[in-house]
Scaffold this active site. Structure first.
Site: not given
Length: 393
Positions: A206, A297, A337
């Site tokens: 971020r 994401d 992920c």
């Protein structure tokens, strides 16, 4: 002490200090769930002290490769103390930090995250479950000011033959706290938030995204799978004037909007779409929308090796659509992920998405989890989070 003996040749991974042994490698021996055992090669050579999990295909998880090590309360206290001290030595803010990262900190299946005055424990293996009361006591000794909450409700508990377990371990009161990250404020509920309450692992990504937005003067940003707005706030902090955040969770979007106000940003600069991301990306493509930067994401698409092929198709689809929404010079920050999707495979998937979209792009940077999520040199499976920062040609 019970002994587990391996088939010939199956000691090689342990000799390379990999912390897992699969059920098919075991020739002889058994133990109770979470019990510590002595692991030997087929000819009786000591290999490791490990915890036994009769329900899991990962039958053994290593505590120590040192034959003289005693696996007792002192062992766990020192492992926890060392993990916390390593993060202190890196100058990390321990008030919003992963303090213990499983195998990479020598405690397989143990996750400890801290949010302000609440320490959250996730017991993801039979061994950690067996030693849980000792671990809680040690954490209280190391951080006497903290309350402790358990979030042992991840799917991996089922593979260990363990039921979900959540609730207060020490102290009580509200499960909601406020944390700081990269100069921004976030509200976290350790009882209901994703993972242990928040995606601590994306702190560095971020910060980098905010830097890119600022340095490149990016004005229009699309944040997909935004959850509570981590990358949205990063874009606003970087100076973006229009940030569109998409998620299928209305409560998460409501909290993201609260975060915009909490951090003093003009709410007119932020808009929120409660909808399916794939459908939204298609609609925006059909409308001819364009963005200076897009963040993808998504949640874990592959929870097991059997799901990798399906996950690859899902990753390709969203990245292909994103490339359509970027003009030449546009930026894409895309993540996986899924532990079963390697960094190499993820790059191939994104490259295929660009090809299908008739686009080309350069990899400006790669990113992963932050410094509080260390990666053991001997445990590549620990590299679950992969990110690519791309600029469209």
């Amino acid at each position: 002490m019970k002994t587990i003996r391996l088939h010939p040749g199956k000691e090689r991974s342990l000799l390379r200090r990999h912390p897992w042994v699969f059920a098919s490698s075991i020739a002889k021996g058994a133990a109770d769930s979470g019990e510590t055992v002595r692991v030997e090669s087929h000819d009786g050579q000591f290999l490791a002290w490990a915890t036994f999990s009769p329900a899991s295909q990962i039958r053994l998880r290593v505590w120590s490769f040192d034959a003289s090590e005693r696996i007792d309360a002192s062992f766990f206290t020192e492992q926890l103390r060392a993990a916390i001290e390593r993060r202190q030595s890196l100058g990390l803010d321990l008030s919003a930090c992963r303090l213990v990262h499983g195998e990479s900190d020598g405690l397989p299946g143990c996750i400890v995250d801290r949010y302000d005055d609440i320490v959250v424990l996730q017991a993801g293996s039979a061994g950690i479950e067996r030693w849980k009361s000792v671990i809680v006591s040690a954490l209280h000794t190391l951080m006497p000011e903290a309350r402790m909450y358990e979030r042992s409700d991840a799917v991996l508990r089922e593979r260990e033959g363990l039921p979900a377990s959540t609730g207060w371990l020490h102290g009580g009161g509200s499960t909601q706290v406020e944390i700081g990250q990269n100069g921004l404020r976030f509200k976290v509920d350790v009882a209901t938030g994703h993972k242990t309450g928040f995606y601590l692992d994306q702190r560095d990504a971020r910060a980098r995204f905010a830097d890119v937005v600022r340095a490149q003067g990016l004005q229009r940003v699309l944040n997909c799978f935004c959850y509570t707005g981590g990358f949205s706030l990063a874009a606003l902090a970087g100076g973006a004037q229009q940030v569109v955040s998409v998620d299928s969770s209305a409560p998460a979007l409501a909290l993201a909007a609260e975060h915009v106000a909490l951090n003093g940003f003009d709410p007119a600069r932020a808009s929120f779409i409660d909808a399916d991301v794939n459908a939204t990306l298609r609609r925006l493509r059909d409308e001819g929308a364009q963005f200076d930067a897009i963040v993808l994401d998504p949640p874990k698409f592959a929870a097991s090796p059997q799901q990798v092929e399906r996950a690859a198709r899902a990753y390709k689809d969203i990245n292909r659509l994103a490339f359509h929404l970027l003009p030449p010079g546009g930026w894409l920050f895309t993540f996986s992920c899924s532990g079963g999707v390697s960094a190499e495979l993820f790059q191939k998937i994104v490259a295929g998405a660009a090809l299908d979209a008739g686009a080309d792009a350069q990899i400006v940077a790669r990113t992963g989890a932050g410094l509080d999520h260390p990666l053991s040199l001997h445990f590549p499976e620990g590299e679950y989070l992969k990110g690519l920062l791309l600029r469209k040609a």
